[in-house]
Motif scaffolding. Structure first.
Motif, PDB file in Angstrom:
ATOM      1  N   MET A   1       0.593  -1.133   0.000  1.00  0.00           N
ATOM      2  CA  MET A   1       0.070  -0.014   0.101  1.00  0.00           C
ATOM      3  C   MET A   1       0.927   1.134  -0.040  1.00  0.00           C
ATOM      4  SD  MET A   1      -3.125   1.193   2.659  1.00  0.00           S
ATOM      5  CE  MET A   1      -2.084   1.588   3.948  1.00  0.00           C
ATOM      6  N   SER A   2       0.302   2.536  -0.591  1.00  0.00           N
ATOM      7  CA  SER A   2       1.195   3.397  -0.921  1.00  0.00           C
ATOM      8  C   SER A   2       1.244   4.155   0.470  1.00  0.00           C
ATOM      9  CB  SER A   2       0.894   4.161  -2.148  1.00  0.00           C
ATOM     10  OG  SER A   2       0.798   3.668  -3.227  1.00  0.00           O
ATOM     11  N   ASP A   3       2.157   4.904   0.691  1.00  0.00           N
ATOM     12  CA  ASP A   3       2.388   5.971   1.870  1.00  0.00           C
ATOM     13  C   ASP A   3       1.586   7.073   1.636  1.00  0.00           C
ATOM     14  OD1 ASP A   3       3.829   4.268   3.950  1.00  0.00           O
ATOM     15  OD2 ASP A   3       5.406   4.284   2.570  1.00  0.00           O
ATOM     16  N   THR A   4       0.850   7.703   2.335  1.00  0.00           N
ATOM     17  CA  THR A   4       0.268   9.118   2.341  1.00  0.00           C
ATOM     18  C   THR A   4       0.788   9.979   3.402  1.00  0.00           C
ATOM     19  OG1 THR A   4      -1.646   8.650   3.618  1.00  0.00           O
ATOM     20  CG2 THR A   4      -1.861   7.985   1.341  1.00  0.00           C
ATOM     21  N   ILE A   5       0.501  11.214   3.056  1.00  0.00           N
ATOM     22  CA  ILE A   5       0.987  12.013   4.360  1.00  0.00           C
ATOM     23  C   ILE A   5       0.505  11.853   5.631  1.00  0.00           C
ATOM     24  CG2 ILE A   5       0.780  14.880   4.826  1.00  0.00           C
ATOM     25  CD1 ILE A   5       1.124  15.413   1.869  1.00  0.00           C
ATOM     26  N   ASP A   6      -0.920  11.468   5.545  1.00  0.00           N
ATOM     27  CA  ASP A   6      -1.460  11.467   6.935  1.00  0.00           C
ATOM     28  C   ASP A   6      -0.893   9.993   7.457  1.00  0.00           C
ATOM     29  OD1 ASP A   6      -3.233  13.392   7.037  1.00  0.00           O
ATOM     30  OD2 ASP A   6      -4.987  12.543   6.210  1.00  0.00           O
ATOM     31  N   ASN A   7      -0.747   8.845   6.586  1.00  0.00           N
ATOM     32  CA  ASN A   7      -0.229   7.968   7.381  1.00  0.00           C
ATOM     33  C   ASN A   7       1.370   7.866   7.780  1.00  0.00           C
ATOM     34  OD1 ASN A   7      -2.369   6.403   6.278  1.00  0.00           O
ATOM     35  ND2 ASN A   7      -1.665   5.703   4.543  1.00  0.00           N
ATOM     36  N   LEU A   8       1.847   8.663   7.199  1.00  0.00           N
ATOM     37  CA  LEU A   8       3.444   9.046   7.649  1.00  0.00           C
ATOM     38  C   LEU A   8       3.295  10.033   8.839  1.00  0.00           C
ATOM     39  CD1 LEU A   8       5.347   9.486   4.213  1.00  0.00           C
ATOM     40  CD2 LEU A   8       5.660   7.719   5.977  1.00  0.00           C
ATOM     41  N   LEU A   9       2.430  10.710   8.912  1.00  0.00           N
ATOM     42  CA  LEU A   9       2.334  11.515  10.234  1.00  0.00           C
ATOM     43  C   LEU A   9       1.881  10.714  11.342  1.00  0.00           C
ATOM     44  CD1 LEU A   9       0.406  14.965   8.882  1.00  0.00           C
ATOM     45  CD2 LEU A   9       2.447  14.712  10.370  1.00  0.00           C
ATOM     46  N   ALA A  10       0.942   9.918  11.186  1.00  0.00           N
ATOM     47  CA  ALA A  10       0.534   8.873  12.338  1.00  0.00           C
ATOM     48  C   ALA A  10       1.559   8.023  12.584  1.00  0.00           C
ATOM     49  CB  ALA A  10      -0.808   8.112  11.678  1.00  0.00           C
ATOM     50  N   GLU A  11       2.722   7.622  11.702  1.00  0.00           N
ATOM     51  CA  GLU A  11       3.576   6.572  11.961  1.00  0.00           C
ATOM     52  C   GLU A  11       4.727   7.486  12.776  1.00  0.00           C
ATOM     53  OE1 GLU A  11       7.302   4.207   9.401  1.00  0.00           O
ATOM     54  OE2 GLU A  11       5.205   4.817   8.619  1.00  0.00           O
ATOM     55  N   VAL A  12       4.826   8.725  12.519  1.00  0.00           N
ATOM     56  CA  VAL A  12       5.951   9.379  13.235  1.00  0.00           C
ATOM     57  C   VAL A  12       5.287   9.827  14.696  1.00  0.00           C
ATOM     58  CG1 VAL A  12       7.162  11.550  13.538  1.00  0.00           C
ATOM     59  CG2 VAL A  12       6.843  10.544  11.189  1.00  0.00           C
ATOM     60  N   ARG A  13       4.065   9.964  14.804  1.00  0.00           N
ATOM     61  CA  ARG A  13       3.416  10.343  16.183  1.00  0.00           C
ATOM     62  C   ARG A  13       3.725   9.111  16.953  1.00  0.00           C
ATOM     63  NH1 ARG A  13      -0.576  13.061  13.219  1.00  0.00           N
ATOM     64  NH2 ARG A  13      -2.000  11.063  13.136  1.00  0.00           N
ATOM     65  N   ALA A  14       3.390   8.059  16.414  1.00  0.00           N
ATOM     66  CA  ALA A  14       3.284   6.693  17.133  1.00  0.00           C
ATOM     67  C   ALA A  14       4.749   6.333  17.831  1.00  0.00           C
ATOM     68  CB  ALA A  14       2.577   5.514  16.446  1.00  0.00           C
ATOM     69  N   ALA A  15       5.598   6.661  16.937  1.00  0.00           N
ATOM     70  CA  ALA A  15       6.992   6.153  17.358  1.00  0.00           C
ATOM     71  C   ALA A  15       7.477   7.228  18.224  1.00  0.00           C
ATOM     72  CB  ALA A  15       7.844   6.316  15.851  1.00  0.00           C
ATOM     73  N   LEU A  16       6.987   8.502  18.189  1.00  0.00           N
ATOM     74  CA  LEU A  16       7.608   9.252  19.259  1.00  0.00           C
ATOM     75  C   LEU A  16       6.907   9.195  20.640  1.00  0.00           C
ATOM     76  CD1 LEU A  16       8.307  12.515  16.912  1.00  0.00           C
ATOM     77  CD2 LEU A  16       9.909  10.760  17.757  1.00  0.00           C
ATOM     78  N   ARG A  17       5.577   9.024  20.430  1.00  0.00           N
ATOM     79  CA  ARG A  17       4.809   8.739  21.703  1.00  0.00           C
ATOM     80  C   ARG A  17       5.135   7.512  22.455  1.00  0.00           C
ATOM     81  NH1 ARG A  17       0.137   8.538  19.247  1.00  0.00           N
ATOM     82  NH2 ARG A  17      -0.265  10.564  19.453  1.00  0.00           N
ATOM     83  N   GLN A  18       5.654   6.474  21.667  1.00  0.00           N
ATOM     84  CA  GLN A  18       6.093   5.307  22.287  1.00  0.00           C
ATOM     85  C   GLN A  18       7.476   5.554  23.124  1.00  0.00           C
ATOM     86  OE1 GLN A  18       6.431   1.924  19.929  1.00  0.00           O
ATOM     87  NE2 GLN A  18       6.877   0.463  21.273  1.00  0.00           N
ATOM     88  N   ALA A  19       8.285   6.549  22.468  1.00  0.00           N
ATOM     89  CA  ALA A  19       9.424   6.629  23.101  1.00  0.00           C
ATOM     90  C   ALA A  19       9.236   7.809  24.148  1.00  0.00           C
ATOM     91  CB  ALA A  19      10.505   7.161  22.042  1.00  0.00           C
ATOM     92  N   ASP A  20       8.385   8.205  24.511  1.00  0.00           N
ATOM     93  CA  ASP A  20       7.888   9.211  25.586  1.00  0.00           C
ATOM     94  C   ASP A  20       8.419  10.577  25.293  1.00  0.00           C
ATOM     95  OD1 ASP A  20       6.564   7.495  27.245  1.00  0.00           O
ATOM     96  OD2 ASP A  20       8.322   6.686  28.201  1.00  0.00           O
ATOM     97  N   PHE A  21       8.459  10.836  23.864  1.00  0.00           N
ATOM     98  CA  PHE A  21       8.610  12.630  23.681  1.00  0.00           C
ATOM     99  C   PHE A  21       7.549  13.242  24.074  1.00  0.00           C
ATOM    100  CE2 PHE A  21      12.087  10.703  21.214  1.00  0.00           C
ATOM    101  CZ  PHE A  21      12.760  11.572  21.008  1.00  0.00           C
ATOM    102  N   ASP A  22       7.715  14.688  24.690  1.00  0.00           N
ATOM    103  CA  ASP A  22       6.885  15.410  25.099  1.00  0.00           C
ATOM    104  C   ASP A  22       5.657  15.733  24.302  1.00  0.00           C
ATOM    105  OD1 ASP A  22       8.299  15.237  27.677  1.00  0.00           O
ATOM    106  OD2 ASP A  22       9.308  17.232  26.971  1.00  0.00           O
ATOM    107  N   ASP A  23       5.881  16.124  23.207  1.00  0.00           N
ATOM    108  CA  ASP A  23       4.744  16.709  22.000  1.00  0.00           C
ATOM    109  C   ASP A  23       4.969  15.932  20.509  1.00  0.00           C
ATOM    110  OD1 ASP A  23       2.761  18.133  20.790  1.00  0.00           O
ATOM    111  OD2 ASP A  23       3.525  19.836  21.463  1.00  0.00           O
ATOM    112  N   PRO A  24       4.695  14.607  20.531  1.00  0.00           N
ATOM    113  CA  PRO A  24       4.889  13.899  19.471  1.00  0.00           C
ATOM    114  C   PRO A  24       4.033  14.412  18.205  1.00  0.00           C
ATOM    115  CG  PRO A  24       3.731  12.565  21.028  1.00  0.00           C
ATOM    116  CD  PRO A  24       3.981  13.707  21.654  1.00  0.00           C
TER     117      PRO A  24
END
Length: 299
Positions: free
Chosen positions: A1-24
C-alpha cells in the motif's frame, strides 16, 4: 500500500509517543512538513496525497534520527532565526529564540549609529551560523559585519547563509581565536559565547550534549572564560561610542557585569528572554563619550 502524508504523520506520532517524547504530534508535523516542504496548512489539506518511496524513506530515516535524540532542526538542516532560514552544520550551534533577544537589544544602537555616522560596523565573535550578525544586517541596510569563528565549518556555513539571503557584500568571515587576528574598530561587538560550566556538560539533554559543538558550549570551570577574553580585548576594537552586546546564562548577570566593570566598562542595560530569564547584557566603555539615546531601557 502506498504511503500518504496522513499515514506518515501517524507513523511518526506513534514512534515518538512510544518513546515518551513530550509533544509527538507537534514534532511529527515539523518533521514531516519540513522534509516534504509543506506548511502546516499544506499538511492538513493534502493529507491524502501519496508520498514517493524516496520521500517516505527519508521521513523514516528522520524518525530514527529523532529517536536517537538528534534535534528536529538538525535533521531538517536549517532553523528560522529572526525571519531568516539559516542552514546548520555539525560545528554550528543551533540558533535559539532566546538569542533573538540579543538582536532586539542591539538593533536600536545599530540604527542610531547609522543615523549619526551613516554606517555601522559589526563584529560578531563566535559567529556560528552567522545568526546574530546576519539578522542585524537584514534589518539595517547600511550596516556591515565581520563574522569571527575558530571553526572552518562554521565560517563556511555562515558565508553560505549570507549568500542565501543576499548579504554577502556586507558580511565577511575571519578565522580567529577571539580577537587574535582581528583589526580595525567597530561600532558594535556582539557574541553568544560558550557559557556552560565544564562540570555540568555531561548532564545536559542529549539533544545538546551529543549534537551541539563543544566549542560553542564549554565556558570553562565557571562558565565565564569567554567573557573574560572579550572584556579584556573589546576596548581596543571599539569605536568611541561603541557597545558590546552579549548573551549570558540565566544566572550570570552579576558575575559578567563585574568582569566587564573591572575592565573599564559600564553596563548600559540588561534584557530578559521570553521565559523571564536574564539573557542579554549591553556594555559601553566607561571613559567613552556620554551615550546618545538609543531606545534601550536603563538598568
Amino acid at each position: 500500500m502506498s504511503d500518504t502524508i496522513d499515514n506518515l504523520l501517524a507513523e511518526v506520532r506513534a514512534a515518538l509517543r512510544q518513546a515518551d517524547f513530550d509533544d509527538p504530534a507537534q514534532e511529527a508535523r515539523i518533521l514531516v512538513g519540513g522534509l516534504l516542504g509543506l506548511t502546516p496548512t499544506g499538511l492538513m489539506s493534502r493529507g491524502g496525497d501519496v508520498v514517493s518511496a524516496n520521500k517516505a524513506a527519508l521521513i523514516r530515516a528522520g524518525i530514527a534520527r529523532r529517536l536517537a535524540r538528534e534535534p528536529l532542526h538538525r535533521i531538517l538542516g536549517a532553523r528560522d532565526f529572526y525571519g531568516l532560514s539559516l542552514s546548520l552544520s555539525p560545528e554550528t550551534l543551533e540558533p535559539r529564540p532566546d538569542t533573538e533577544t540579543l538582536v532586539e537589544a542591539m538593533l536600536p544602537h545599530v540604527r542610531a549609529t547609522v543615523a549619526r555616522v551613516g554606517q555601522c560596523r559589526i563584529l560578531d565573535l563566535g559567529t556560528g551560523t552567522g545568526a546574530i550578525c546576519l539578522a542585524l544586517l537584514s534589518e539595517v541596510a547600511e550596516a556591515t559585519g565581520v563574522g569571527v569563528d575558530l571553526s572552518e565549518d562554521a565560517l563556511a556555513t555562515a558565508a553560505a547563509n549570507a549568500q542565501a539571503h543576499g548579504l554577502s557584500e556586507r558580511f565577511r568571515i575571519v578565522r580567529s581565536d577571539w580577537f587574535e587576528t582581528i583589526d580595525g574598530r567597530y561600532h558594535v561587538i556582539v557574541s553568544n559565547p560558550p557559557y556552560i560550566r565544564s562540570d555540568i556538560i555531561d548532564g545536559l539533554d542529549p539533544e545538546v550534549r551529543l549534537f551541539d559543538p563543544m566549542l560553542a558550549l564549554d565556558g570553562g570551570t565557571d562558565g565565564l572564560d569567554a567573557y573574560r577574553i572579550i572584556a579584556a580585548g573589546a576596548a581596543a576594537f571599539l569605536e568611541d561610542e561603541g557597545m558590546v552586546g552579549l548573551e549570558i546564562g540565566f544566572d550570570q548577570k552579576d558575575s559578567v557585569t563585574r568582569i566587564f566593570e573591572e575592565e573599564g566598562f559600564d553596563r548600559v542595560t540588561f534584557l530578559r528572554d521570553l521565559g523571564g530569564n536574564d539573557r542579554v547584557l549591553v556594555f559601553r566603555r566607561a571613559d567613552a563619550a556620554k551615550p546618545y539615546a538609543v531606545g534601550l531601557p536603563a538598568c
